[in-house]
Design an enzyme around this catalytic site. Structure first.
Site, PDB file in Angstrom:
ATOM      1  N   ASP A  52       0.838  -1.203   0.000  1.00  0.00           N
ATOM      2  CA  ASP A  52       0.000   0.000   0.000  1.00  0.00           C
ATOM      3  C   ASP A  52       0.878   1.261   0.000  1.00  0.00           C
ATOM      4  O   ASP A  52       0.367   2.375  -0.123  1.00  0.00           O
ATOM      5  CB  ASP A  52      -1.003  -0.001   1.166  1.00  0.00           C
ATOM      6  CG  ASP A  52      -0.341  -0.129   2.527  1.00  0.00           C
ATOM      7  OD1 ASP A  52       0.900  -0.263   2.599  1.00  0.00           O
ATOM      8  OD2 ASP A  52      -1.082  -0.098   3.537  1.00  0.00           O
ATOM      9  N   SER A  53       2.213   1.080   0.056  1.00  0.00           N
ATOM     10  CA  SER A  53       3.131   2.202  -0.176  1.00  0.00           C
ATOM     11  C   SER A  53       2.889   2.803  -1.553  1.00  0.00           C
ATOM     12  O   SER A  53       3.333   3.922  -1.821  1.00  0.00           O
ATOM     13  CB  SER A  53       4.582   1.728  -0.052  1.00  0.00           C
ATOM     14  OG  SER A  53       4.828   0.622  -0.895  1.00  0.00           O
ATOM     15  N   ASP A  91      -0.693  -6.254   0.038  1.00  0.00           N
ATOM     16  CA  ASP A  91      -1.166  -5.636   1.277  1.00  0.00           C
ATOM     17  C   ASP A  91      -2.688  -5.562   1.299  1.00  0.00           C
ATOM     18  O   ASP A  91      -3.305  -5.189   0.291  1.00  0.00           O
ATOM     19  CB  ASP A  91      -0.639  -4.193   1.375  1.00  0.00           C
ATOM     20  CG  ASP A  91       0.656  -4.084   2.158  1.00  0.00           C
ATOM     21  OD1 ASP A  91       1.023  -5.046   2.871  1.00  0.00           O
ATOM     22  OD2 ASP A  91       1.309  -3.029   2.062  1.00  0.00           O
ATOM     23  N   LYS A 120      -0.911  -9.583   3.253  1.00  0.00           N
ATOM     24  CA  LYS A 120      -0.240  -9.036   4.430  1.00  0.00           C
ATOM     25  C   LYS A 120      -1.176  -8.073   5.128  1.00  0.00           C
ATOM     26  O   LYS A 120      -1.829  -7.254   4.478  1.00  0.00           O
ATOM     27  CB  LYS A 120       1.058  -8.325   4.026  1.00  0.00           C
ATOM     28  CG  LYS A 120       1.816  -7.720   5.209  1.00  0.00           C
ATOM     29  CD  LYS A 120       3.262  -7.405   4.871  1.00  0.00           C
ATOM     30  CE  LYS A 120       3.477  -6.152   4.066  1.00  0.00           C
ATOM     31  NZ  LYS A 120       2.942  -4.921   4.700  1.00  0.00           N
ATOM     32  N   GLU A 122      -1.557  -5.511   8.843  1.00  0.00           N
ATOM     33  CA  GLU A 122      -0.803  -4.823   9.895  1.00  0.00           C
ATOM     34  C   GLU A 122      -1.449  -5.028  11.257  1.00  0.00           C
ATOM     35  O   GLU A 122      -2.677  -5.002  11.390  1.00  0.00           O
ATOM     36  CB  GLU A 122      -0.732  -3.312   9.588  1.00  0.00           C
ATOM     37  CG  GLU A 122       0.002  -2.993   8.285  1.00  0.00           C
ATOM     38  CD  GLU A 122       0.123  -1.497   8.037  1.00  0.00           C
ATOM     39  OE1 GLU A 122      -0.269  -0.684   8.909  1.00  0.00           O
ATOM     40  OE2 GLU A 122       0.620  -1.131   6.949  1.00  0.00           O
ATOM     41  N   GLU A 190       9.012  -3.618  10.735  1.00  0.00           N
ATOM     42  CA  GLU A 190       9.397  -2.328  10.158  1.00  0.00           C
ATOM     43  C   GLU A 190       9.830  -1.361  11.250  1.00  0.00           C
ATOM     44  O   GLU A 190       9.111  -1.172  12.244  1.00  0.00           O
ATOM     45  CB  GLU A 190       8.202  -1.759   9.372  1.00  0.00           C
ATOM     46  CG  GLU A 190       8.478  -0.403   8.731  1.00  0.00           C
ATOM     47  CD  GLU A 190       7.466  -0.002   7.670  1.00  0.00           C
ATOM     48  OE1 GLU A 190       6.617  -0.838   7.289  1.00  0.00           O
ATOM     49  OE2 GLU A 190       7.525   1.148   7.220  1.00  0.00           O
TER      50      GLU A 190
HETATM   51  N1  LIG Z   1       8.899   5.435  -0.237  1.00  0.00           N
HETATM   52  C1  LIG Z   1       8.526   4.871   0.903  1.00  0.00           C
HETATM   53  N2  LIG Z   1       9.424   4.132   1.595  1.00  0.00           N
HETATM   54  C2  LIG Z   1       9.085   3.546   2.778  1.00  0.00           C
HETATM   55  O1  LIG Z   1       9.947   2.838   3.359  1.00  0.00           O
HETATM   56  C3  LIG Z   1       7.769   3.718   3.272  1.00  0.00           C
HETATM   57  C4  LIG Z   1       6.869   4.486   2.507  1.00  0.00           C
HETATM   58  N3  LIG Z   1       7.263   5.051   1.349  1.00  0.00           N
HETATM   59  N4  LIG Z   1       5.589   4.673   2.926  1.00  0.00           N
HETATM   60  C5  LIG Z   1       5.095   3.979   4.070  1.00  0.00           C
HETATM   61  C6  LIG Z   1       6.128   3.817   5.069  1.00  0.00           C
HETATM   62  C7  LIG Z   1       6.615   5.099   5.714  1.00  0.00           C
HETATM   63  N5  LIG Z   1       7.943   4.753   6.090  1.00  0.00           N
HETATM   64  C8  LIG Z   1       8.847   5.583   6.778  1.00  0.00           C
HETATM   65  C9  LIG Z   1       8.861   6.946   6.543  1.00  0.00           C
HETATM   66  C10 LIG Z   1       9.773   7.758   7.227  1.00  0.00           C
HETATM   67  C11 LIG Z   1      10.659   7.214   8.145  1.00  0.00           C
HETATM   68  C12 LIG Z   1      11.628   8.095   8.875  1.00  0.00           C
HETATM   69  O2  LIG Z   1      11.837   9.211   8.501  1.00  0.00           O
HETATM   70  N6  LIG Z   1      12.248   7.601   9.935  1.00  0.00           N
HETATM   71  C13 LIG Z   1      13.288   8.304  10.696  1.00  0.00           C
HETATM   72  C14 LIG Z   1      13.466   7.685  12.057  1.00  0.00           C
HETATM   73  C15 LIG Z   1      12.568   8.276  13.096  1.00  0.00           C
HETATM   74  C16 LIG Z   1      12.942   7.819  14.487  1.00  0.00           C
HETATM   75  O3  LIG Z   1      14.151   7.753  14.800  1.00  0.00           O
HETATM   76  O4  LIG Z   1      12.010   7.504  15.274  1.00  0.00           O
HETATM   77  C17 LIG Z   1      14.645   8.160   9.980  1.00  0.00           C
HETATM   78  O5  LIG Z   1      15.466   9.076  10.137  1.00  0.00           O
HETATM   79  O6  LIG Z   1      14.874   7.155   9.291  1.00  0.00           O
HETATM   80  C18 LIG Z   1      10.636   5.844   8.360  1.00  0.00           C
HETATM   81  C19 LIG Z   1       9.720   5.040   7.675  1.00  0.00           C
HETATM   82  C20 LIG Z   1       8.275   3.429   5.629  1.00  0.00           C
HETATM   83  N7  LIG Z   1       7.356   3.214   4.530  1.00  0.00           N
HETATM   84  C1  LIG Z   2       7.358  -1.471   2.993  1.00  0.00           C
HETATM   85  C2  LIG Z   2       6.470  -2.651   2.967  1.00  0.00           C
HETATM   86  C3  LIG Z   2       6.744  -3.598   4.092  1.00  0.00           C
HETATM   87  C4  LIG Z   2       5.018  -2.306   2.866  1.00  0.00           C
HETATM   88  O1  LIG Z   2       4.179  -2.657   3.657  1.00  0.00           O
HETATM   89  C5  LIG Z   2       4.595  -1.496   1.707  1.00  0.00           C
HETATM   90  O2  LIG Z   2       5.375  -1.286   0.764  1.00  0.00           O
HETATM   91  O3  LIG Z   2       3.439  -1.053   1.709  1.00  0.00           O
HETATM   92 MG   LIG Z   3       2.319  -1.677   3.388  1.00  0.00          MG
END
Ligand SMILES: Nc1nc(=O)c2c([nH]1)NC[C@@H]1CN(c3ccc(C(=O)N[C@@H](CCC(=O)O)C(=O)O)cc3)CN21
Ligand SMILES: CC(C)C(=O)C(=O)O
Ligand SMILES: [Mg+2]
Length: 273
Positions: A52-53, A91, A120, A122, A190
């Site tokens: 669903d990303s 998803d 999948k 959540e 994740e």
């Molecule tokens: N393009 C894309 N990639 C992804 O991995 C992803 C999506 N979209 N959409 C749904 C979620 C959102 N995701 C994310 C988005 C932002 C962070 C992020 O900025 N994390 C911080 C850490 C924050 C903390 O320390 O608590 C980082 O700096 O990595 C992490 C996962 C993972 N998933």
């Molecule tokens: C990043 C993966 C695990 C996901 O759930 C997605 O792409 O939606």
């Molecule tokens: Mg997903």
């Protein structure tokens, strides 16, 4: 690694369990269309996830919440046409499985009709565990998803690492065991600290696929656009741009598969929490 002279067989749940028992890491990427499905399959990606990303990377939305079952089904059908060997996960989108196990079954069947092999969902609360059991009893393979569950982004207060406090970590481990006991054949973790992810992976007998969860997992997944460097600047820390050092997309995907299989991605302290 399998014998490269033998004809490649389709990846089945049986084969994934064999790989896991043999200690071979599972390489998963998200995929949303037929052309990329062919490229990823040829590069040796074991599992394709119609995530669903797609709401964020294809539709330009802020979160995954607006994604519909019809959106996922459309992309599953596209990916299924281009895929030949990979295990195909889809998803269940936000709001399509929360009401009841019956609603989840209805949604899951729409996606299996479109070509998904596994769905999948959540969460690890009691209702989610019961829903996993309900689907698995009806022979629908299920992958669970814990840690940062993006459909809960507003409830969680942002894209934050999950399981940092001991109580949260113990709850996550207990939920993972309950989901496994309910029949989940795979678990995505994740954005959790590497130590916790490794503990969960060791406690379970099913493949645990990490994203921002360290190298102690039985496999890895990334969003396709992220690993191709198309999210530069705004990519989370756990992303590596595999186009760096590659001259084509197929080469970058092969580099990802090799790095995952060799345990060279993710790198502790670089892509981990
Ligand atoms: N393009 C894309 N990639 C992804 O991995 C992803 C999506 N979209 N959409 C749904 C979620 C959102 N995701 C994310 C988005 C932002 C962070 C992020 O900025 N994390 C911080 C850490 C924050 C903390 O320390 O608590 C980082 O700096 O990595 C992490 C996962 C993972 N998933
Ligand atoms: C990043 C993966 C695990 C996901 O759930 C997605 O792409 O939606
Ligand atoms: Mg997903």
């Amino acid at each position: 690694m399998s014998d490269s002279t033998a004809p490649r067989r389709a990846t089945t749940l049986h084969r994934l369990r064999e790989m896991h028992r043999a200690g071979e890491k599972i390489a998963m990427l998200t995929c949303y269309d037929a052309t990329f499905a062919g490229v990823l399959d040829d590069a040796g990606v074991d599992c394709l996830l119609v995530g669903d990303s797609l709401g964020m990377v294809l539709q330009g939305r802020e979160t995954t919440l607006p994604v519909t079952v019809a959106d996922i089904a459309y992309h599953v059908a596209c990916v299924a046409r281009g895929n030949r060997h990979a295990w195909l996960l889809a998803d269940l989108p936000h709001g399509s499985y929360h009401a009841s196990p019956q609603q989840a079954l209805h949604t899951a069947c729409e996606l299996t009709r479109a070509g998904a092999h596994m769905v999948k969902l959540e969460g690890g609360a009691t209702w989610a565990v019961e829903t996993v059991r309900f689907l698995v009893e009806r022979d629908i393979p299920v992958c669970a998803h814990l840690g940062l569950t993006p459909q809960s982004v507003h409830a969680l207060g942002g894209w934050r690492v999950q399981g940092r406090q001991a109580a949260q970590a113990q709850a996550l481990l207990a939920q993972a065991k309950a989901l496994r006991d309910a029949g989940a054949a795979m678990l995505v973790l994740e954005l959790v600290p590497s130590a916790l992810a490794a503990e969960v992976a060791q406690a379970l007998d099913i493949p645990v696929i990490g994203i921002g969860a360290g190298a102690g997992c039985g496999g890895q997944v990334l969003v396709l656009h992220d690993m191709l460097g198309l999210n530069a600047g705004s990519a989370p820390r756990f992303v590596r741009n595999f186009m760096e050092g590659s001259t084509s997309i197929p080469e970058a995907v092969q580099a990802y598969v090799r790095a995952v299989k060799a345990g060279r991605f993710p790198e502790e302290g670089v892509h981990t929490y």
